[in-house]
Design a protein around this motif. Structure first.
Motif, mmCIF file in Angstrom:
data_model
loop_
_atom_site.group_PDB
_atom_site.id
_atom_site.type_symbol
_atom_site.label_atom_id
_atom_site.label_comp_id
_atom_site.label_asym_id
_atom_site.label_seq_id
_atom_site.Cartn_x
_atom_site.Cartn_y
_atom_site.Cartn_z
ATOM 1 N N SER A 122 -10.330 -10.819 12.136
ATOM 2 C CA SER A 122 -8.986 -10.271 11.047
ATOM 3 C C SER A 122 -8.833 -9.375 11.098
ATOM 4 O O SER A 122 -9.685 -8.444 11.625
ATOM 5 N N THR A 123 -7.235 -8.952 10.706
ATOM 6 C CA THR A 123 -7.030 -7.543 11.180
ATOM 7 C C THR A 123 -6.590 -7.320 10.158
ATOM 8 O O THR A 123 -5.927 -6.114 9.392
ATOM 9 N N LEU A 124 -6.143 -7.686 9.205
ATOM 10 C CA LEU A 124 -5.503 -7.713 7.632
ATOM 11 C C LEU A 124 -6.488 -8.031 6.635
ATOM 12 O O LEU A 124 -7.405 -8.264 6.657
ATOM 13 N N THR A 125 -6.029 -6.797 5.478
ATOM 14 C CA THR A 125 -7.129 -6.807 4.595
ATOM 15 C C THR A 125 -6.030 -7.380 2.869
ATOM 16 O O THR A 125 -4.840 -6.938 3.232
ATOM 17 N N PHE A 126 -6.813 -7.551 2.451
ATOM 18 C CA PHE A 126 -5.944 -8.389 1.366
ATOM 19 C C PHE A 126 -5.359 -7.675 0.829
ATOM 20 O O PHE A 126 -5.804 -6.436 0.267
ATOM 21 N N GLU A 127 -4.115 -7.654 -0.433
ATOM 22 C CA GLU A 127 -3.097 -6.802 -1.146
ATOM 23 C C GLU A 127 -3.436 -7.101 -2.757
ATOM 24 O O GLU A 127 -2.353 -7.964 -2.515
ATOM 25 N N ASP A 128 -3.200 -6.244 -3.344
ATOM 26 C CA ASP A 128 -3.168 -6.974 -4.958
ATOM 27 C C ASP A 128 -1.962 -6.509 -4.479
ATOM 28 O O ASP A 128 -1.376 -6.041 -5.210
ATOM 29 N N ALA A 129 -1.800 -8.264 -5.605
ATOM 30 C CA ALA A 129 0.325 -7.977 -5.479
ATOM 31 C C ALA A 129 0.597 -7.993 -6.924
ATOM 32 O O ALA A 129 1.542 -8.335 -7.661
ATOM 33 N N THR A 130 -0.179 -7.931 -7.772
ATOM 34 C CA THR A 130 -0.542 -7.102 -9.476
ATOM 35 C C THR A 130 0.659 -6.712 -10.115
ATOM 36 O O THR A 130 1.332 -7.216 -10.681
#
Length: 425
Positions: A122-130
């Motif tokens: 994995s090269t990406l981390t989740f970003e909060d879409a709130t």
């Protein structure tokens, strides 16, 4: 408790996958892959087309470069057709040209265009879409671009923990929890877990044997999660129309069994069909850090369309073939109350559980625009159960048989799109 065993369910049970009348509240309050040789000893002209069948006098000669000259300049680009006395060498055809002798013994470290994306880190981390909940157009644009959305603290943590506790109570009754730890911690009785045979530990890809899963499917609070008002409001915003909630909800109680099969890379559409505009909501039932085996997604992979598949022992029985895909994996740590939702063509997989004594609990809920077709199997229970059996003792009639009030365009399952192929990258 003696855990009951039954044979695997019929096809309908193996396939994972009206609207609620509840009003959709606003989000404002949310925290949100024959040489021709000049050989003067040749007795006949045709012999120049035959491959050499001579064996070297000593083993070291196998590694020496050829010093013969060829009449045809192009022939030097052709692969060797020599046969060696060493039987093992016959099975190892040369496919690379090396600049030095030592390099011939080294494995290739080259990267190819058809490299299997399933093995990429994995090269990406989740970003909060709130923050996007305040701007529906930006929310839909983000969903179209990435094929998934991640939200922090989206569902009341207390509701999540209540469902978790009810599921763990079922495991506790079966003697699968550690007696000296709090039930809510979800710490396994490892000896009892390993007494389950491999078939029971992997039944239907849900982590527990048939009878324990039946009891889980009978939990009203588990099914009620799919009808949470904030979830209905989210999908109404995402679809720009009223959502339809699939009744076929899936629970996963992944015990730390030594022979548990990790869920492979796959697309949900293969299992649910109907419309590709179906979105899955994956809800961790408790805190799920990466080490516990959370879910990761291949960001943007929904744009690749429906991919070929090959057989896999994990949940669903099929693995998507990702050769040559240039997308990047995204992952993150989850807390109780977080959710991740993704398009039916978005590739996703489970991470392995690296914490041997902890149980990972999660559930899958599915939503689609009410105007789109739905596959008949998505209206059945997940497993060889009947709704009448599962609904026994429920207190909320609005959660039962609600789809019968809808005017749905129902389709039949197409098994042909699940044909298996060889995975060659």
């Amino acid at each position: 408790m003696d855990v009951l065993r039954r044979p695997a369910p019929d096809d309908s049970g193996l396939r994972p996958s009206g609207p609620s009348d509840a009003a959709s509240p606003a989000f404002a309050s949310a925290p949100v892959s024959g040489i021709e040789s000049a050989d003067p000893l040749s007795p006949a002209a045709d012999a120049v087309r035959k491959p050499s069948t001579l064996a070297f006098e000593d083993e070291d000669a196998v590694r020496k470069p050829s010093t013969l000259a060829f009449e045809d300049e192009d022939a030097v680009r052709k692969p060797s057709t020599l046969t060696f006395e060493d039987a093992d060498a016959v099975r190892k055809p040369s496919t690379l040209a090396f600049e030095d002798e030592d390099a011939a013994r080294k494995p290739s470290t080259l990267a190819f265009e058809d490299e299997d994306a399933a093995r990429k880190p994995s090269t990406l981390t989740f970003e909060d879409a709130t923050p996007l909940l305040a701007d529906p157009d930006r929310l839909r644009a983000k969903a179209e671009e990435d094929g998934y959305l991640f939200f922090k603290r989206f569902i009341d943590r207390n509701k999540i923990m209540d469902v978790r506790d009810q599921m763990l109570a079922i495991l506790d009754e079966a003697g699968l929890l550690h007696r000296d730890r709090k039930r809510i911690d979800g710490i396994a009785n490892v000896r009892a877990v390993h007494r389950l045979d491999e078939t029971d530990a992997n039944w239907n890809g849900v982590g527990v044997p048939f009878e324990l899963y039946r009891k889980t499917q009978k939990l009203e609070a588990f099914h009620a999660l799919a009808h949470e008002p904030r979830l209905l409001a989210l999908y109404e915003m995402l679809f720009d129309e009223r959502p339809f909630v699939h009744p076929r909800n899936i629970a996963r109680l992944m015990l730390p069994h030594r022979n548990t099969h990790v869920t492979p890379s796959h697309q949900d559409y293969l299992h649910i069909q109907g419309t590709t505009e179906t979105w899955t909501c994956w809800i961790p039932l408790g805190d799920v850090p990466r080490s516990l085996g959370g879910l990761k997604v291949l960001a943007g992979s929904h744009k690749a369309g429906l991919l070929g598949v090959t057989a896999h022992p994990g949940a669903g029985g099929l693995e998507s073939i990702l050769c040559g895909l240039g997308y990047e994996w995204a992952e993150g740590d989850y807390e109780a109350g977080d959710i991740i939702t993704f398009h039916s063509l978005t590739v996703h997989k489970a991470l392995p559980n690296l914490t041997p004594r902890r149980i990972r609990l999660s559930c899958d809920m599915r939503y689609q625009p009410a105007s789109e077709p739905v596959d008949r199997t998505s209206l059945l229970p997940h497993g060889p159960f009947s709704w009448a059996d599962l609904y026994e003792g429920w207190q909320r009639p609005e959660l039962q048989y609600y789809w019968q009030k809808e005017r749905l365009a129902v389709t039949e399952f197409d098994e042909s799109i699940r044909w298996q192929k060889d995975k060659i990258c």
